[in-house]
Design a protein around this motif. Structure first.
Motif, PDB file in Angstrom:
ATOM      1  N   LYS A  74       0.828  -1.213   0.000  1.00  0.00           N
ATOM      2  CA  LYS A  74       0.000   0.000   0.000  1.00  0.00           C
ATOM      3  C   LYS A  74       0.866   1.268   0.000  1.00  0.00           C
ATOM      4  O   LYS A  74       0.687   2.195   0.803  1.00  0.00           O
ATOM      5  CB  LYS A  74      -0.961   0.007   1.203  1.00  0.00           C
ATOM      6  N   GLY A  75       1.820   1.266  -0.926  1.00  0.00           N
ATOM      7  CA  GLY A  75       2.715   2.411  -1.063  1.00  0.00           C
ATOM      8  C   GLY A  75       2.001   3.608  -1.669  1.00  0.00           C
ATOM      9  O   GLY A  75       0.870   3.518  -2.167  1.00  0.00           O
ATOM     10  N   LYS A  76       2.659   4.737  -1.637  1.00  0.00           N
ATOM     11  CA  LYS A  76       2.080   5.977  -2.153  1.00  0.00           C
ATOM     12  C   LYS A  76       1.903   5.933  -3.674  1.00  0.00           C
ATOM     13  O   LYS A  76       2.622   5.216  -4.372  1.00  0.00           O
ATOM     14  CB  LYS A  76       2.969   7.165  -1.782  1.00  0.00           C
ATOM     15  N   ASP A  77       0.964   6.729  -4.157  1.00  0.00           N
ATOM     16  CA  ASP A  77       0.747   6.827  -5.601  1.00  0.00           C
ATOM     17  C   ASP A  77       2.006   7.319  -6.306  1.00  0.00           C
ATOM     18  O   ASP A  77       2.313   6.890  -7.418  1.00  0.00           O
ATOM     19  CB  ASP A  77      -0.413   7.774  -5.909  1.00  0.00           C
ATOM     20  N   SER A  78       2.730   8.224  -5.649  1.00  0.00           N
ATOM     21  CA  SER A  78       3.940   8.771  -6.268  1.00  0.00           C
ATOM     22  C   SER A  78       4.992   7.690  -6.477  1.00  0.00           C
ATOM     23  O   SER A  78       5.681   7.669  -7.505  1.00  0.00           O
ATOM     24  CB  SER A  78       4.516   9.896  -5.403  1.00  0.00           C
ATOM     25  N   GLY A 124      -0.631   8.439 -12.450  1.00  0.00           N
ATOM     26  CA  GLY A 124      -0.226   8.287 -11.049  1.00  0.00           C
ATOM     27  C   GLY A 124       0.280   9.585 -10.449  1.00  0.00           C
ATOM     28  O   GLY A 124      -0.068   9.932  -9.316  1.00  0.00           O
ATOM     29  N   PHE A 125       1.082  10.302 -11.194  1.00  0.00           N
ATOM     30  CA  PHE A 125       1.592  11.582 -10.690  1.00  0.00           C
ATOM     31  C   PHE A 125       0.477  12.621 -10.565  1.00  0.00           C
ATOM     32  O   PHE A 125       0.480  13.446  -9.638  1.00  0.00           O
ATOM     33  CB  PHE A 125       2.710  12.115 -11.585  1.00  0.00           C
ATOM     34  N   MET A 126      -0.477  12.580 -11.464  1.00  0.00           N
ATOM     35  CA  MET A 126      -1.624  13.498 -11.370  1.00  0.00           C
ATOM     36  C   MET A 126      -2.390  13.245 -10.077  1.00  0.00           C
ATOM     37  O   MET A 126      -2.791  14.191  -9.376  1.00  0.00           O
ATOM     38  CB  MET A 126      -2.539  13.328 -12.585  1.00  0.00           C
ATOM     39  N   LYS A 127      -2.594  11.978  -9.725  1.00  0.00           N
ATOM     40  CA  LYS A 127      -3.285  11.633  -8.483  1.00  0.00           C
ATOM     41  C   LYS A 127      -2.449  12.035  -7.271  1.00  0.00           C
ATOM     42  O   LYS A 127      -2.968  12.539  -6.278  1.00  0.00           O
ATOM     43  CB  LYS A 127      -3.574  10.134  -8.442  1.00  0.00           C
ATOM     44  N   ALA A 128      -1.152  11.800  -7.367  1.00  0.00           N
ATOM     45  CA  ALA A 128      -0.268  12.080  -6.231  1.00  0.00           C
ATOM     46  C   ALA A 128      -0.228  13.570  -5.899  1.00  0.00           C
ATOM     47  O   ALA A 128      -0.208  13.948  -4.725  1.00  0.00           O
ATOM     48  CB  ALA A 128       1.140  11.577  -6.536  1.00  0.00           C
ATOM     49  N   THR A 129      -0.231  14.424  -6.922  1.00  0.00           N
ATOM     50  CA  THR A 129      -0.157  15.870  -6.661  1.00  0.00           C
ATOM     51  C   THR A 129      -1.394  16.392  -5.938  1.00  0.00           C
ATOM     52  O   THR A 129      -1.343  17.443  -5.300  1.00  0.00           O
ATOM     53  CB  THR A 129       0.012  16.657  -7.981  1.00  0.00           C
ATOM     54  N   ALA A 130      -2.476  15.641  -6.025  1.00  0.00           N
ATOM     55  CA  ALA A 130      -3.717  16.088  -5.387  1.00  0.00           C
ATOM     56  C   ALA A 130      -3.764  15.775  -3.895  1.00  0.00           C
ATOM     57  O   ALA A 130      -4.569  16.358  -3.163  1.00  0.00           O
ATOM     58  CB  ALA A 130      -4.913  15.454  -6.088  1.00  0.00           C
ATOM     59  N   LYS A 131      -2.883  14.856  -3.438  1.00  0.00           N
ATOM     60  CA  LYS A 131      -2.995  14.460  -2.026  1.00  0.00           C
ATOM     61  C   LYS A 131      -1.675  14.237  -1.299  1.00  0.00           C
ATOM     62  O   LYS A 131      -1.679  13.980  -0.089  1.00  0.00           O
ATOM     63  CB  LYS A 131      -3.842  13.184  -1.930  1.00  0.00           C
ATOM     64  N   GLU A 132      -0.543  14.361  -1.980  1.00  0.00           N
ATOM     65  CA  GLU A 132       0.740  14.133  -1.322  1.00  0.00           C
ATOM     66  C   GLU A 132       1.528  15.434  -1.169  1.00  0.00           C
ATOM     67  O   GLU A 132       1.324  16.387  -1.911  1.00  0.00           O
ATOM     68  CB  GLU A 132       1.574  13.112  -2.109  1.00  0.00           C
TER      69      GLU A 132
END
Length: 284
Positions: free
Chosen positions: A160-164, A212-220
């Motif tokens: 369950k690692g980060k999206d980034s 994946g990076f698009m999702k990560a920028t929204a929450k990380e």
């Protein structure tokens, strides 16, 4: 003027025409020519060392191949920041994989495993993993390297690692496939087909990296995978440009150009990309 006058008493008769450094010059030239002739391209193996690592999931100690960082010479990267080095693709060696339990991750993440994640790895990976040995070769082929990254990607999902982290792994797989494609011949229909398949797989992982990076920028939070915001923004902008999503590309590019933290080099790359985007929009 004869520099050697006065040596007659020793029975020697050196003449004025003798060149004091002639032989040395000849020898130096001969030596330099010999060195040029002996100069050779170093093998990939010369940039590799083996390092002992302790697995954070099963406590096994094993050896893994690493890059001798002091030996490699950095070259100009691709426009999407894919790193390039002289004589070697260092991306092939940025994965550590335990041959006993299957725990695998990018080098920067390998030791960053919590006890809860280790349990997930043992249950989701190790329980069905077949013990393997490192390939009995001095260097990794692109195929072996890609397989190691794919195993890392599965591990990241299981723990369950980060999206980034998942996105960055996908991006590096795409970069590796690009490197593989650059080495593939295309002299026969079969070779051309194989190269086309490699390109399709590269594009598929590139797409996953972008999403994946698009999702990560929204929450990380930043830094992300060791990258500051301006670097991630530029990377997303370039990938968006690659997929023809010019509105998204322009949005992230504006963030880079307005950032006080972005380096001059990064802003110059952003300006070049901006010109490419404008050129594409004009075509439409």
């Amino acid at each position: 003027m004869n520099l050697f006058s006065g040596l007659e008493k020793f029975g020697l008769n050196p003449t004025e025409s003798m060149n004091l450094f002639e032989e040395e010059t000849k020898e130096a030239t001969k030596k330099a020519d010999g060195e040029k002739a002996e100069e050779k391209i170093p093998s990939e193996e010369e940039f590799i060392l083996e390092k002992s690592v302790r697995c954070k999931a099963c406590d096994n100690v094993f050896k893994t191949k690493m890059i001798k960082n002091g030996r490699v010479k950095r070259l100009e990267p691709d426009k999407d920041l894919r790193p390039r080095f002289q004589y070697i693709d260092t991306l092939k060696y940025d994965i550590t994989s335990c041959p006993v339990c299957g725990y695998t991750a990018m080098n920067r993440y390998f030791d960053q495993l919590t006890s809860a994640q280790a349990k997930l790895i043992r249950e989701g990976i190790s329980s069905q993993f077949h013990k393997s040995e490192e390939p009995d070769t001095p260097v990794y082929s692109y195929d072996v390297a890609v397989d190691r990254y794919k195993l890392s990607l599965v591990n990241t999902m299981v723990k369950k690692g980060k999206d980034s982290e998942k996105a960055y792994t996908c991006l590096k797989i795409a970069w590796l496939l690009r490197g593989k494609g650059e080495t593939m011949p295309e002299n026969t229909p079969e070779e051309k087909q194989a190269k086309e398949e490699c390109k399709k797989e590269e594009e598929a992982f590139y797409q996953q990296a972008f999403e994946g990076f698009m999702k990560a920028t929204a929450k990380e939070m930043y830094p992300m995978c060791g990258m500051e915001q301006s670097t991630v923004d530029y990377l997303i902008s370039y990938m968006a440009y690659h997929f023809g999503k010019y509105e998204i590309a322009s949005k992230f590019l504006a963030s880079v150009l307005s950032s006080a933290a972005a380096s001059r080099r990064m802003k110059d790359m952003a300006l070049d990309l901006k010109e490419d985007i404008i050129a594409q929009l004009r075509k439409k």
